[in-house]
Enzyme design. Structure first.
Site, PDB file in Angstrom:
ATOM      1  N   TYR A  22     -43.883 -17.777   4.913  1.00 30.61           N
ATOM      2  CA  TYR A  22     -42.819 -18.064   3.942  1.00 30.61           C
ATOM      3  C   TYR A  22     -41.466 -17.455   4.311  1.00 30.61           C
ATOM      4  CZ  TYR A  22     -47.071 -19.089   1.432  1.00 30.61           C
ATOM      5  OH  TYR A  22     -48.287 -19.587   1.087  1.00 30.61           O
ATOM      6  N   ASP A  24     -39.209 -18.052   6.787  1.00 36.31           N
ATOM      7  CA  ASP A  24     -38.080 -18.922   7.150  1.00 36.31           C
ATOM      8  C   ASP A  24     -37.466 -19.523   5.893  1.00 36.31           C
ATOM      9  OD1 ASP A  24     -38.659 -18.852  10.111  1.00 36.31           O
ATOM     10  OD2 ASP A  24     -40.530 -19.698   9.374  1.00 36.31           O
ATOM     11  N   TYR A 211     -50.573  -9.412   6.116  1.00 35.07           N
ATOM     12  CA  TYR A 211     -51.404 -10.303   6.923  1.00 35.07           C
ATOM     13  C   TYR A 211     -52.777  -9.628   7.047  1.00 35.07           C
ATOM     14  CZ  TYR A 211     -46.646 -11.503   8.548  1.00 35.07           C
ATOM     15  OH  TYR A 211     -45.319 -11.835   8.612  1.00 35.07           O
ATOM     16  N   GLN A 268     -39.984 -16.584  -6.115  1.00 36.47           N
ATOM     17  CA  GLN A 268     -39.304 -15.564  -5.310  1.00 36.47           C
ATOM     18  C   GLN A 268     -38.493 -14.602  -6.176  1.00 36.47           C
ATOM     19  OE1 GLN A 268     -35.982 -16.604  -2.702  1.00 36.47           O
ATOM     20  NE2 GLN A 268     -37.124 -15.761  -0.987  1.00 36.47           N
ATOM     21  N   ARG A 284     -44.323  -7.326   4.529  1.00 36.09           N
ATOM     22  CA  ARG A 284     -44.566  -7.913   5.842  1.00 36.09           C
ATOM     23  C   ARG A 284     -43.361  -8.764   6.236  1.00 36.09           C
ATOM     24  NH1 ARG A 284     -48.737 -12.903   4.227  1.00 36.09           N
ATOM     25  NH2 ARG A 284     -47.075 -14.475   4.255  1.00 36.09           N
ATOM     26  N   GLY A 285     -43.371  -9.275   7.462  1.00 32.87           N
ATOM     27  CA  GLY A 285     -42.387 -10.282   7.873  1.00 32.87           C
ATOM     28  C   GLY A 285     -40.960  -9.780   7.858  1.00 32.87           C
ATOM     29  N   GLU A 286     -40.105 -10.496   7.153  1.00 33.74           N
ATOM     30  CA  GLU A 286     -38.675 -10.170   7.158  1.00 33.74           C
ATOM     31  C   GLU A 286     -38.128 -10.019   5.733  1.00 33.74           C
ATOM     32  OE1 GLU A 286     -36.214 -12.334   9.911  1.00 33.74           O
ATOM     33  OE2 GLU A 286     -34.519 -12.355   8.549  1.00 33.74           O
ATOM     34  N   ASP A 287     -38.266 -11.066   4.937  1.00 37.45           N
ATOM     35  CA  ASP A 287     -37.594 -11.034   3.626  1.00 37.45           C
ATOM     36  C   ASP A 287     -38.236 -10.019   2.674  1.00 37.45           C
ATOM     37  OD1 ASP A 287     -35.507 -12.184   1.920  1.00 37.45           O
ATOM     38  OD2 ASP A 287     -37.180 -12.868   0.697  1.00 37.45           O
ATOM     39  N   SER A 288     -39.558  -9.944   2.636  1.00 38.44           N
ATOM     40  CA  SER A 288     -40.185  -8.966   1.723  1.00 38.44           C
ATOM     41  C   SER A 288     -39.878  -7.548   2.174  1.00 38.44           C
ATOM     42  CB  SER A 288     -41.698  -9.192   1.609  1.00 38.44           C
ATOM     43  OG  SER A 288     -42.324  -9.094   2.860  1.00 38.44           O
TER      44      SER A 288
HETATM   45  O1  TRH Z   1     -44.214 -14.889   4.898  1.00 38.97           O
HETATM   46  P1  TRH Z   1     -43.783 -13.939   5.945  1.00 38.97           P
HETATM   47  O2  TRH Z   1     -44.846 -13.334   6.723  1.00 38.97           O
HETATM   48  O3  TRH Z   1     -42.761 -14.653   6.884  1.00 38.97           O
HETATM   49  C1  TRH Z   1     -42.685 -14.438   8.283  1.00 38.97           C
HETATM   50  C2  TRH Z   1     -41.496 -13.589   8.620  1.00 38.97           C
HETATM   51  O4  TRH Z   1     -40.304 -13.968   8.000  1.00 38.97           O
HETATM   52  C3  TRH Z   1     -41.260 -13.591  10.107  1.00 38.97           C
HETATM   53  O5  TRH Z   1     -40.064 -12.894  10.425  1.00 38.97           O
HETATM   54  C4  TRH Z   1     -41.166 -15.009  10.605  1.00 38.97           C
HETATM   55  O6  TRH Z   1     -40.936 -15.026  11.927  1.00 38.97           O
HETATM   56  C5  TRH Z   1     -42.465 -15.696  10.262  1.00 38.97           C
HETATM   57  O7  TRH Z   1     -42.660 -15.701   8.866  1.00 38.97           O
HETATM   58  C6  TRH Z   1     -42.485 -17.113  10.790  1.00 38.97           C
HETATM   59  O8  TRH Z   1     -42.977 -12.713   5.262  1.00 38.97           O
HETATM   60  P2  TRH Z   1     -41.581 -12.641   4.521  1.00 38.97           P
HETATM   61  O9  TRH Z   1     -40.475 -12.822   5.479  1.00 38.97           O
HETATM   62  O10 TRH Z   1     -41.603 -11.408   3.767  1.00 38.97           O
HETATM   63  O11 TRH Z   1     -41.566 -13.860   3.522  1.00 38.97           O
HETATM   64  C7  TRH Z   1     -42.318 -13.898   2.332  1.00 38.97           C
HETATM   65  C8  TRH Z   1     -41.503 -14.541   1.232  1.00 38.97           C
HETATM   66  O12 TRH Z   1     -42.330 -14.776   0.098  1.00 38.97           O
HETATM   67  C9  TRH Z   1     -40.361 -13.657   0.748  1.00 38.97           C
HETATM   68  O13 TRH Z   1     -39.208 -14.450   0.517  1.00 38.97           O
HETATM   69  C10 TRH Z   1     -40.873 -13.111  -0.576  1.00 38.97           C
HETATM   70  C11 TRH Z   1     -41.693 -14.264  -1.058  1.00 38.97           C
HETATM   71  N1  TRH Z   1     -42.730 -13.975  -2.060  1.00 38.97           N
HETATM   72  C12 TRH Z   1     -42.682 -14.657  -3.262  1.00 38.97           C
HETATM   73  O14 TRH Z   1     -41.785 -15.465  -3.479  1.00 38.97           O
HETATM   74  N2  TRH Z   1     -43.663 -14.427  -4.177  1.00 38.97           N
HETATM   75  C13 TRH Z   1     -44.673 -13.553  -3.969  1.00 38.97           C
HETATM   76  O15 TRH Z   1     -45.544 -13.373  -4.850  1.00 38.97           O
HETATM   77  C14 TRH Z   1     -44.678 -12.826  -2.723  1.00 38.97           C
HETATM   78  C15 TRH Z   1     -45.766 -11.823  -2.464  1.00 38.97           C
HETATM   79  C16 TRH Z   1     -43.705 -13.075  -1.795  1.00 38.97           C
END
Ligand code: TRH
Length: 395
Positions: A22, A24, A211, A268, A284-288
């Protein structure tokens, strides 16, 4: 829905292809709303995967080719929309000012051709992934001329220092966080919304968005065998099968001092409240990861794994930057916990985090205030103004 502060000033297209998870769409959706709500821009978000998007924005119609959501025009990047670009009817009437290509997702060729034919081509930005590494400052804002067409793409790097593009932050975010963290009634309402009563003051509340992770058993064992009650909230996702396996069929998800609750994935805009309500957040990832920093609470980051382990360098870079100002002991606690949680051969010692929690908490709060000075959406619009090819500017 927040209303724009002024009438729309800039027309901006954001392109997003969902590679995995999620992150991107998470970053693009947040940027789109910020530009629309806070800077009064007319934003179109082009995305190729509405099903993933709908997890973050449950009101989304996953079958609609185009729709308005929270003041942002959402367009499905599919064959029909590409055809309409080929007719150029979609691009030209808007007199686009800025095009954001997220994470080098590659714009459709017809769209690039149409940009080149504009009398005043839009500013073309490639929004890059977030990294705390030193090289980012040197690459931020670099131009990349198109090999054939009279167009230049600019690299725009988010980051943690003033030499980078900063981070996505909504105005008043930290103020809203502070109000929530001092409002017992708002907190009670939040816990009730999860189907829980407000945890006792001495319960450690942890959110765990992750993850798959080989260190989960050690972490859960440490919590289960510790003296402090731990309530661990796990948003639905990739780690859930491991959580279920840990409790081996025990429906109550309780063991010793540990109680785990699986939570539905929320919109979100609601995820922040979970981070604000907990004492420690696993992200994890970037935004969280960024949202955990705005929460002003100690956090543990599981970085998105890349081949050749290059992600470990990115992990260490953030640890190094974040650790400045911490005592040596507290820094060592963070270091070993983050490394253990990211698959390195380091013992996971939770007890040490508990000892240093007050220092880590104060540090996290200071860090959030420090970072908040550098807003990505403001910097992005300033940069577009610097380039000088657009007509109207931010508010
Ligand atoms: O989902 P991610 O693991 O995304 C990853 C990373 O961005 C990584 O850098 C990228 O290269 C890869 O995908 C392809 O983790 P991230 O970035 O934290 O994104 C999760 C999103 O989900 C974030 O915007 C928060 C949102 N979220 C919700 O909207 N509701 C929820 O209940 C939760 C737990 C998260």
């Amino acid at each position: 829905m927040p209303m724009p502060r002024n009438a729309p000033s800039l027309a901006i297209d954001i392109f997003c292809r969902v590679i995995d998870n999620y992150g991107d769409i998470g970053v693009c959706w947040r940027l789109a709303r910020l530009l629309a709500h806070e800077h009064g821009c007319a934003v179109r978000l082009w995305v190729d995967d509405l099903a993933s998007f709908a997890k973050l924005c449950p009101e989304l119609d996953v079958y609609a080719v185009s729709q308005m959501q929270q003041g942002v025009a959402v367009i499905l990047m599919g064959s029909d929309s590409i055809k309409s670009i080929e007719n150029k009817s979609t691009l030209t009437p808007l007199k686009l000012d800025v095009v954001v290509e997220a994470f080098a997702c590659k714009l459709p060729d017809a769209y690039i051709a149409a940009m080149a034919e504009c009398d005043e081509p839009p500013v073309w930005i490639n929004l890059e992934y977030l990294s705390a590494e030193d090289w980012v400052a040197g690459c931020h804002k670099l131009p990349s001329p198109h090999p054939r067409l009279p167009l230049t793409k600019y690299f725009f790097f988010p980051g943690f220092t003033p030499q980078t593009g900063g981070l996505l932050i909504e105005p008043e975010l930290l103020a809203r966080r502070d109000v929530f963290q001092h409002d017992a009634t708002a907190q009670e309402i939040f816990w009730r919304s999860l189907g829980l009563t407000m945890p006792a003051a001495d319960t450690l509340k942890v959110s765990l968005f992750a993850y798959e992770n080989a260190a989960l058993t050690s972490l859960f064992d440490a919590w289960a065998n510790g003296t402090q009650a731990v309530l661990c909230l796990v948003p639905e996702g990739r780690i859930v099968p491991q959580v279920q396996a840990y409790f081996a069929g025990r429906a109550d998800y309780q063991k010793g001092s540990l109680r785990v609750q699986i939570l539905p994935f929320v919109a979100q805009s609601d995820y922040d409240t979970l981070l604000w309500a907990c004492d420690v957040n696993f992200v994890r990832g970037e935004d969280s990861c960024v949202r955990a920093q705005w929460a002003g609470k100690p956090f543990v980051w599981q970085i998105y794994p890349q081949h050749d382990d290059v992600h470990q360098l990115k992990l260490q870079a953030l640890l190094d930057l974040y650790g400045v100002g911490l005592s040596e002991d507290a820094r060592a606690v963070m270091q070993s916990l983050w490394l253990a949680w990211n698959g390195q051969a380091v013992a996971l010692n939770w007890a040490n985090l508990t000892v240093h929690h007050p220092e880590l908490l104060a540090h996290a709060e200071r860090w959030s205030q420090h970072l908040a000075q550098n807003s990505l959406s403001v910097n992005l619009l300033d940069f577009c103004a610097e380039i000088g090819t657009i007509r109207a500017f931010k508010n």
